[in-house]
Design a protein around this motif. Structure first.
Motif, PDB file in Angstrom:
ATOM      1  N   TYR A  14       1.093  -1.150  -0.134  1.00  7.22           N
ATOM      2  CA  TYR A  14      -0.472   0.077   0.222  1.00  7.22           C
ATOM      3  C   TYR A  14       0.687   1.267   0.277  1.00  7.22           C
ATOM      4  O   TYR A  14       0.418   2.346  -1.298  1.00  7.22           O
ATOM      5  N   ILE A  15       2.009   1.224   0.456  1.00  5.37           N
ATOM      6  CA  ILE A  15       2.123   2.675   1.238  1.00  5.37           C
ATOM      7  C   ILE A  15       3.646   3.002  -0.605  1.00  5.37           C
ATOM      8  O   ILE A  15       3.573   4.142  -0.598  1.00  5.37           O
ATOM      9  N   SER A  16       4.138   1.588  -0.921  1.00  8.15           N
ATOM     10  CA  SER A  16       4.748   1.962  -2.275  1.00  8.15           C
ATOM     11  C   SER A  16       3.595   1.934  -3.645  1.00  8.15           C
ATOM     12  O   SER A  16       3.878   3.085  -3.939  1.00  8.15           O
ATOM     13  N   ALA A  17       2.344   1.666  -2.734  1.00  5.05           N
ATOM     14  CA  ALA A  17       1.386   1.884  -4.388  1.00  5.05           C
ATOM     15  C   ALA A  17       1.062   3.966  -4.247  1.00  5.05           C
ATOM     16  O   ALA A  17       0.680   4.482  -5.017  1.00  5.05           O
ATOM     17  N   LEU A  18       1.255   4.744  -2.907  1.00  7.88           N
ATOM     18  CA  LEU A  18       1.188   6.000  -2.896  1.00  7.88           C
ATOM     19  C   LEU A  18       1.928   6.086  -3.858  1.00  7.88           C
ATOM     20  O   LEU A  18       0.898   7.497  -4.788  1.00  7.88           O
ATOM     21  N   ALA A  19       3.066   6.180  -3.998  1.00  6.94           N
ATOM     22  CA  ALA A  19       4.031   6.641  -4.627  1.00  6.94           C
ATOM     23  C   ALA A  19       4.502   6.029  -6.118  1.00  6.94           C
ATOM     24  O   ALA A  19       4.260   6.732  -7.060  1.00  6.94           O
ATOM     25  N   ASP A  20       4.061   5.247  -6.563  1.00  9.24           N
ATOM     26  CA  ASP A  20       4.106   4.710  -7.488  1.00  9.24           C
ATOM     27  C   ASP A  20       2.835   4.757  -8.403  1.00  9.24           C
ATOM     28  O   ASP A  20       3.051   3.747  -9.649  1.00  9.24           O
ATOM     29  N   HIS A  21       1.962   4.426  -7.854  1.00  5.42           N
ATOM     30  CA  HIS A  21       0.614   4.572  -8.646  1.00  5.42           C
ATOM     31  C   HIS A  21       0.415   3.514  -9.274  1.00  5.42           C
ATOM     32  O   HIS A  21      -0.565   2.906 -10.172  1.00  5.42           O
ATOM     33  N   ARG A  22       0.322   2.065  -8.582  1.00  6.47           N
ATOM     34  CA  ARG A  22       0.787   1.041  -8.960  1.00  6.47           C
ATOM     35  C   ARG A  22      -0.180  -0.170  -7.692  1.00  6.47           C
ATOM     36  O   ARG A  22       0.785  -0.527  -6.869  1.00  6.47           O
ATOM     37  N   GLN A  57      -5.056  13.127  -5.994  1.00  6.93           N
ATOM     38  CA  GLN A  57      -4.906  13.653  -4.465  1.00  6.93           C
ATOM     39  C   GLN A  57      -3.243  12.928  -4.114  1.00  6.93           C
ATOM     40  O   GLN A  57      -2.765  13.047  -3.281  1.00  6.93           O
ATOM     41  N   TYR A  58      -3.321  11.927  -5.384  1.00  4.59           N
ATOM     42  CA  TYR A  58      -2.368  10.812  -5.069  1.00  4.59           C
ATOM     43  C   TYR A  58      -0.802  10.894  -5.715  1.00  4.59           C
ATOM     44  O   TYR A  58       0.185  11.054  -5.956  1.00  4.59           O
ATOM     45  N   ARG A  59      -1.514  11.852  -6.656  1.00  2.05           N
ATOM     46  CA  ARG A  59      -0.192  11.572  -7.857  1.00  2.05           C
ATOM     47  C   ARG A  59       0.488  12.818  -7.372  1.00  2.05           C
ATOM     48  O   ARG A  59       1.320  13.114  -8.184  1.00  2.05           O
TER      49      ARG A  59
END
Length: 122
Positions: A14-22, A57-59
Motif C-alpha cells: 500500500y505504501i509503495s502504491a502511494l508513490a508509484d501509483h500501481r 490526490q495521490y499524483r
C-alpha cells in the motif's frame, strides 16, 4: 493464519502504491475502508485501488521514506514521510504519516487509519 511478515508486506504494498501509483498488487478486502484524520477517504477496496492508481490526490506524491513498522496483534503500524512533487521557492509541503492497518483472517487489508502532520521540506 496470516503471519506478521505477510501483514507487513501488505502494508508495504500500500505504501509503495502511494508513490508509484500501481495498486493492483495491494491486498485490499472488498469492504476495506480508510479514515484520514477522522474523515472517511476510502470506501471499498476497489475505490482505494482506483484512487491510488489514478486519483489526483495521490499524483502529487513523489516518494515515501522507508517505513518504521511495528506489530500489535493483527494490527500493523507504519510511520513514514510522504514527499510531494510540487515545489514553491525550493520548498515542498510534505507529511509525517502514521497509519494503522487492520487485516482480515486471510491477510487482506480491512481498514486503514491515517494520521498526518504536514511539514515543510527545503
Amino acid at each position: 493464519m496470516t503471519t506478521d511478515i505477510a501483514r507487513i508486506a501488505a502494508a508495504q504494498a500500500y505504501i509503495s502504491a502511494l508513490a508509484d501509483h500501481r495498486a493492483d498488487a495491494v491486498p485490499f478486502a472488498a469492504n476495506c475502508t480508510r479514515v484520514e484524520v477522522g474523515l472517511k477517504t476510502g470506501f471499498s477496496g476497489r475505490h482505494l485501488r482506483r484512487s491510488l492508481n489514478r486519483g489526483l490526490q495521490y499524483r502529487v506524491i513523489a516518494s515515501t521514506t522507508p517505513p518504521d513498522f511495528s506489530v500489535d496483534g493483527d494490527r500493523v503500524r507504519a510511520r513514514f514521510d510522504v514527499i510531494t512533487k510540487p515545489t514553491v521557492a525550493g520548498r515542498r509541503v510534505c507529511a509525517h504519516v502514521d497509519e494503522t492497518f487492520t487485516f482480515t483472517a486471510d491477510g487482506e487489508i480491512q481498514h486503514i487509519r491515517a494520521d498526518l502532520r504536514p511539514f515543510i521540506q527545503r
